[in-house]
Design a protein around this motif. Structure first.
Motif, PDB file in Angstrom:
ATOM      1  N   SER A 145      30.103  40.360  31.784  1.00 42.08           N
ATOM      2  CA  SER A 145      31.134  40.959  32.646  1.00 42.08           C
ATOM      3  C   SER A 145      30.969  42.482  32.760  1.00 42.08           C
ATOM      4  O   SER A 145      31.858  43.245  32.397  1.00 42.08           O
ATOM      5  CB  SER A 145      32.527  40.630  32.126  1.00 42.08           C
ATOM      6  N   GLN A 196      33.711  44.750  34.947  1.00 44.03           N
ATOM      7  CA  GLN A 196      35.115  44.453  34.707  1.00 44.03           C
ATOM      8  C   GLN A 196      36.028  45.646  34.999  1.00 44.03           C
ATOM      9  O   GLN A 196      37.144  45.475  35.453  1.00 44.03           O
ATOM     10  CB  GLN A 196      35.301  44.015  33.256  1.00 44.03           C
ATOM     11  N   VAL A 201      35.560  48.041  37.276  1.00 44.66           N
ATOM     12  CA  VAL A 201      35.419  48.575  38.636  1.00 44.66           C
ATOM     13  C   VAL A 201      36.587  48.076  39.493  1.00 44.66           C
ATOM     14  O   VAL A 201      36.959  46.904  39.442  1.00 44.66           O
ATOM     15  CB  VAL A 201      34.068  48.139  39.249  1.00 44.66           C
ATOM     16  N   LYS A 202      37.157  48.982  40.285  1.00 43.79           N
ATOM     17  CA  LYS A 202      38.277  48.597  41.149  1.00 43.79           C
ATOM     18  C   LYS A 202      37.822  47.615  42.219  1.00 43.79           C
ATOM     19  O   LYS A 202      36.686  47.620  42.667  1.00 43.79           O
ATOM     20  CB  LYS A 202      38.867  49.836  41.824  1.00 43.79           C
ATOM     21  N   ARG A 203      38.751  46.776  42.642  1.00 38.04           N
ATOM     22  CA  ARG A 203      38.449  45.733  43.620  1.00 38.04           C
ATOM     23  C   ARG A 203      38.013  46.314  44.964  1.00 38.04           C
ATOM     24  O   ARG A 203      37.177  45.734  45.653  1.00 38.04           O
ATOM     25  CB  ARG A 203      39.660  44.835  43.797  1.00 38.04           C
ATOM     26  N   ASP A 204      38.561  47.451  45.351  1.00 42.02           N
ATOM     27  CA  ASP A 204      38.176  48.071  46.626  1.00 42.02           C
ATOM     28  C   ASP A 204      36.691  48.429  46.642  1.00 42.02           C
ATOM     29  O   ASP A 204      36.001  48.234  47.643  1.00 42.02           O
ATOM     30  CB  ASP A 204      39.007  49.328  46.883  1.00 42.02           C
ATOM     31  N   TRP A 205      36.195  48.966  45.523  1.00 40.73           N
ATOM     32  CA  TRP A 205      34.780  49.324  45.437  1.00 40.73           C
ATOM     33  C   TRP A 205      33.902  48.090  45.420  1.00 40.73           C
ATOM     34  O   TRP A 205      32.801  48.092  45.969  1.00 40.73           O
ATOM     35  CB  TRP A 205      34.511  50.187  44.207  1.00 40.73           C
ATOM     36  N   MET A 206      34.386  47.022  44.782  1.00 41.77           N
ATOM     37  CA  MET A 206      33.625  45.771  44.762  1.00 41.77           C
ATOM     38  C   MET A 206      33.512  45.193  46.171  1.00 41.77           C
ATOM     39  O   MET A 206      32.459  44.711  46.571  1.00 41.77           O
ATOM     40  CB  MET A 206      34.290  44.757  43.832  1.00 41.77           C
ATOM     41  N   ASN A 207      34.612  45.219  46.921  1.00 47.43           N
ATOM     42  CA  ASN A 207      34.591  44.711  48.291  1.00 47.43           C
ATOM     43  C   ASN A 207      33.652  45.541  49.171  1.00 47.43           C
ATOM     44  O   ASN A 207      32.912  44.987  49.982  1.00 47.43           O
ATOM     45  CB  ASN A 207      35.995  44.714  48.879  1.00 47.43           C
TER      46      ASN A 207
END
Length: 59
Positions: A29, A32, A34-40
């Motif tokens: 993982s 873990q 990292v913010k969801r916005d950056w992942m998207n």
């Protein structure tokens, strides 16, 4: 080295690298925190890059 052999080796090495990265990602993982916005954003850019590469190859 023939082109078919080179393509086969390329496919095998990339498949093994993908499996290793998938296993490491599921096991450790690493993303873990990292913010969801950056992942998207990162996932979307990867998808666009791959789609562009596919279209370039088909053209």
């Amino acid at each position: 080295m023939s082109e078919d052999l080179r393509n086969s080796l390329f496919l095998w090495f990339n498949g093994l690298a993908f499996a290793a990265l998938l296993w490491a990602g599921l096991h450790f993982s690493p993303l873990q925190g990292v913010k969801r916005d950056w992942m998207n954003l990162g996932g979307g850019l990867l998808c666009l890059f791959n789609l562009g590469w596919l279209c370039w190859g088909l053209w």
